[in-house]
Design an enzyme around this catalytic site. Structure first.
Site, short mmCIF file in Angstrom:
data_model
loop_
_atom_site.label_atom_id
_atom_site.label_comp_id
_atom_site.label_asym_id
_atom_site.label_seq_id
_atom_site.Cartn_x
_atom_site.Cartn_y
_atom_site.Cartn_z
N GLU B 315 -1.52 -82.20 0.59
CA GLU B 315 -0.04 -81.87 1.48
C GLU B 315 -1.05 -80.49 2.84
O GLU B 315 -0.83 -79.73 2.62
CB GLU B 315 0.37 -80.86 0.78
CG GLU B 315 0.50 -81.88 -0.81
CD GLU B 315 1.77 -81.76 -0.97
OE1 GLU B 315 2.74 -81.97 -1.55
OE2 GLU B 315 1.19 -80.47 -2.35
N CYS B 399 10.49 -78.63 -4.24
CA CYS B 399 10.46 -77.33 -4.09
C CYS B 399 10.97 -77.43 -2.99
O CYS B 399 11.42 -76.03 -2.02
CB CYS B 399 9.01 -76.99 -3.44
SG CYS B 399 7.64 -78.47 -2.94
#
Lengths: 635, 635
Positions: B315, B399
């Site tokens: 990520e 998120c």
């Protein structure tokens, strides 16, 4: 048409430099170094039973899987490759190593014939409970291929008998008869292996087993469901390694399959066996399914290198035209297996379109898997690189390493086929063999420096004058081919399905000349392949080219652009890899210049540059660097 | 130079259509629908302790990790976003929902102040044993941001007090003092959250804690080693979620870091706190580190959309110039967090280069994460698509959903800053606010249809005439800007670091005119970005454009090519998304034609075509289809 069958490789002497060099490298470097790796990775220890097996080197994945379940197959494949090597030159040391393995396997074999070292050593009570994931039959198939090859080359029956006992056990367990389970393996392989045993022995029980396996695959109720339910009854809910049946081509009966799906190697092994069986039992539906699947690959799913399977996620196929270059998986094993399938299709119809792909895969997607030094490998064969990928000296899952060595060690077997009344040349590159044609012994010698040149001479020397066909494959990539016999031109327009048939009475000293012009050409991809839009691939003869940073210094090759009008010049380079033909062209290169930011409104300027391209199969043999097959084209 | 501080968002009224629409959508659709999702996914149940927590919805990965360990953070972020929304318009229903959550959190809190619902509910004995992986402080940080926002908007202290008790507990556990552990979180976040509490309360213990956290990170012996050894002493060998410390920017002390590495969101949150702290404790080394890291991102690692982190695998960041388009991760959270960092950097130096990036991220990489309907999201924001990706209505790891809603709900806070002697305009788009400048109350109103037009009027209305600076950001992307005050031209050449300062005595009715010409431009990428070689991105003002299939029917947009000479025409389209400016150009399109094979030697022909481009942030709001930011250019 007479039925053509391949002249098996031991009867074919590789005299041409190209394959002779590869073969020698495999014999002297690859086979011995692979045995060392099998030892180093404790794969050889894992078959020494009943001693406790070595500790798990690759722990089980949470889905329950470890690559160690298919270590038997690696042993089998090494024996197969080594046996092919022995056919070219016997070697006491290698033979002793094979015998030692056979000793171990013989000792390991259970009284009932069962022989899977993973299960015997670690969880004997679980044998035949997870065909979906654990490669039990796949392992048997590879061991069997090894045993067949070893017998064929040495005449030693012991390993073959071990495997025949094992097969009898398998046949007693699986089938449609009452009391048997209707299972088949998640990873196809045993089918094509058993076909080899059938060809060797002619025993119909083997053909029946393959027929059962091909017919059963994908039927409902699905065996993998039944098997899973049985496991879950005992052990509770279990994870999948891969949660769809397309992955193993068992989503529907094979005769109903019309799209190529799932794990690429599995698919190719299955289709190989399907084509074998279609020929053997003369099943038009099965043959039709093979043809439909073939067209699907060719029209929508194959890299220009004959690489197959774009995705690492399923090691296989995704959707039509999805052929990313840098992330291409294109597993070496898949291109090797495509060669197997193409060979079977070729012998169903003697259509050059199959030989074209066989050749393409051979010289590109498969051969790229083996380094020049014979001891390093690619598992994935990307068509573009930023310089990161390097060749491995081994792999967690070493399937590709021995797939490429067994291919090279037996490459002679793909050159020529014979029928009662003729001989067909599929590949060129310098071979000699003797054949029995039209009742006459015929010495055949094909002389060329192919693939570097298309200037080919074929000497046809029958023991006594005899009338028969000589069929020459005129490659689909060629244009303007010329053929003559003893200097007399032959009408090339009579070529049918890629083969030109010359029927005459042949006599000692006859020479067929085949001239295949080999200009370098540009290839364009179907617009559906969005990754290749505006790009061009370079090809000369059967070889796809790439541009590598080492030949194009000054930064990453991705800065290069090839004008459509630029002439492509072939250049023989004696200094490179013992002699190769490179391609050169005047090109443009984006000028790095003075960039202070990542993005700006002023376009970068272009420099003029020389683009040098190398056969793709040779990439990544001179250190790390960027590489590209599909080059941006400017008009 | 006077220190400029942002005018907080509740004091800024969003009058311009662009942001007003986004804000209303977030208030009326996003915030309520997110609460529903929190309930549906049992996230709200997970904080109801001491009742047994809901069953694991996302089982632990074999590395021991489950996304559920950070569910507290999702609750915190929702409260934060909802609180910002309440500042615009109070809402009993939303307030009741927040109060219910605060009830639960208050009940869940341990006597010693500890408050992490994962550990309290499931493994209370393991609290503070795995800071590396389990986001314990990260959760605290997000809850704290929620508590601060809720207090600021409603004046209600209860949640803030809960969090202050929790922080006191944390401070008692971690630090350099004897008896404390020298820990810090694997996922940075608490640092910037505690800075907010420090700004609110002025209590130096909070600043001290952040100073400790920033100073301790990456020191040897490494806390994550110590912690892991302690765990392994009790539980045996444990897997890593991610096995390097670059992932969490803890590979070396932060002041020594000069390359941006690892997980992109973690990096951005860390740098945000570093910049906060550098300003607050006046630490030139820390500020220097921030500047070096900033330059590294800008020169080698940022997508043209202000997306960050090319790789899904970590990520985050990989190597310089690695900016693949189709596989771009470019997490929404990372662009949102870049806005935070840019805002802190901007206030260290009032340099327009930071505001340029803040604006770029706002209008492109961040805003693209939220659908037009306010209820669908992108986690990854690729710059090219074959038509596969679609927006989600929720995500396993939600998120991004609340990062983009809290950004939009507080967007007013990024427009204007004030100092004792001046006001600085960073963004444009129609806002009104009152400020106290040079001891005078000044009504400020900026009127424009930005980003669609660069025609901007700023009304400066002091209660009584007063001398002060009005600073106007002249965007880095602009050229030929013109400024006048009450019709009198101002010399634009006096712009320093992206801001033109107008110092005069201002009186009621004064109007500053700012004219930012907005021609559509082509952007070219640094040649190191090999994916963008030969390609061009289109931009107008702050908006990056893309071409979508729905506006360019006839096949995938990857067939389109834009001539370098083609004029780019801006077109106002009232029919699209309630009014946007599209770009049009005469282009070429590869003609699909009649392909029988995947590859051929004849190049495909080109058709003429019209290319229509839409602002990138709006893509994927009209069904699935292909999309491309970097368009192949032909000369």
């Amino acid at each position: 048409m007479s039925r053509y069958a391949p002249v098996n490789f031991p009867a074919v002497k590789l005299e041409g430099k190209f394959w002779h060099e590869r073969l020698e490298t495999v014999l002297t470097r690859t086979i011995p170094s692979q045995h060392k790796k099998l030892a180093e990775y404790t794969i050889l220890d894992s078959i020494k039973l009943p001693s406790p097996p070595p500790p798990l080197r690759f722990p089980r994945h949470p889905n329950g899987f470890t690559v160690q379940v298919f270590w038997d197959s690696d042993v089998g494949k090494w024996i197969e490759a080594a046996s092919y090597a022995l056919a070219h030159r016997r070697d006491e040391d290698i033979e002793a190593k094979i015998e030692a393995i056979v000793d171990d396997l013989e000792k390991a074999q259970a009284d009932d014939g069962y022989l899977n070292c993973w299960y015997l050593g670690r969880e004997p009570e679980k044998r035949w409970t997870n065909l979906r994931d654990n490669h039990e039959m796949y392992n048997a198939g590879h061991l069997l291929e090894g045993a067949v090859a070893y017998f064929q080359v040495t005449g030693r029956r012991r390993f073959l008998e071990v495997m025949e006992r094992y097969l009898d056990h398998i046949y007693s367990q699986f089938g449609t008869e009452p009391g048997k389970r209707r299972g088949y393996d998640g990873h196809e392989e045993i089918e094509l292996a058993v076909m080899k045993l059938y060809y060797l022995t002619g025993d119909k029980k083997h053909l029946d087993f393959v027929t059962y396996m091909i017919n059963e695959r994908g039927r409902q109720p699905h065996y993998f469901d039944i098997e899973r339910q049985a496991r879950e009854a005992g052990e509770g809910k279990q994870p999948y390694v891969f949660s769809n049946y397309e992955y193993s081509q068992s989503h529907k009966p094979v005769r109903e399959q019309d799209k190529v799906v799932g794990h690429a190697v599995r698919a190719m092994y299955l289709y190989t066996a399907m084509a074998d069986l279609a020929a053997e039992i003369d099943d038009p539906d099965l043959k039709h399914a093979c043809q439909v699947l073939w067209d699907d690959v060719m029209e929508t799913k194959m890299y220009v290198t004959a690489g197959l399977g774009p995705s690492a996620q399923n090691e296989g196929f995704t959707h039509d035209f999805d052929l990313p270059n840098q992330t291409a998986y294109a597993e070496t094993c898949a291109s090797v297996a495509l060669i197997f399938w193409a060979q079977r299709m070729l012998h169903l119809d003697l259509d050059g379109k199959y030989a074209d792909i066989l050749e393409l895969a051979m010289f590109n997607g498969a051969l790229s898997g083996l380094s020049r030094d014979g001891e390093h490998y690619f598992y994935a064969n990307p068509l573009e690189s930023d310089g990161t990928p390097t060749r491995w000296d081994w792999h967690t899952c070493p399937c590709c390493t021995m797939n490429v060595s067994r291919l090279v060690a037996s490459v002679g077997g793909y050159f020529v086929s014979t029928a009662d009344d003729g001989v067909a040349f599929h590949l060129y590159g310098g071979i000699a063999t003797d054949a029995e044609i039209a009742g006459t012994k015929v010495a055949l010698r094909e002389v060329s420096t192919y693939p570097w040149s298309g200037d080919i001479k074929i000497h046809v020397d029958p023991a006594s004058p005899a009338a028969f066909d000589v069929k020459l494959r005129i490659p689909g990539w060629s244009s303007g081919a010329k053929v003559s016999v003893n200097g007399q031109a032959v009408d090339i327009s009579k070529t049918v399905n890629g083969y030109l048939t010359i029927n005459r009475t042949w006599a000692k000293g006859d020479v067929v000349s085949l001239d295949l012009p080999m200009p370098a050409v540009r290839l364009y991809a179907h617009p559906g392949v969005i990754m290749d839009a505006g790009r061009v691939a370079l090809k000369r003869g059967p070889l796809v080219y790439c541009i590598e940073e080492v030949d194009n210094p000054g930064g990453r090759v991705q800065r290069l652009k090839l004008p459509r009008s630029a002439e492509l010049q072939a250049e023989t380079r004696a200094d490179l890899f013992d002699g190769v033909v490179t391609l050169k062209a005047k090109a443009l290169a984006i000028k790095e210049g003075d960039w202070k930011t990542l993005y700006r409104t002023t376009p970068p300027a272009d420099d003029t540059a020389t683009l040098t391209a190398l056969p793709y199969y040779l990439w990544a043999n001179r250190g790390q660097g960027s590489m590209m097959v599909w080059v941006p084209e400017v008009q």
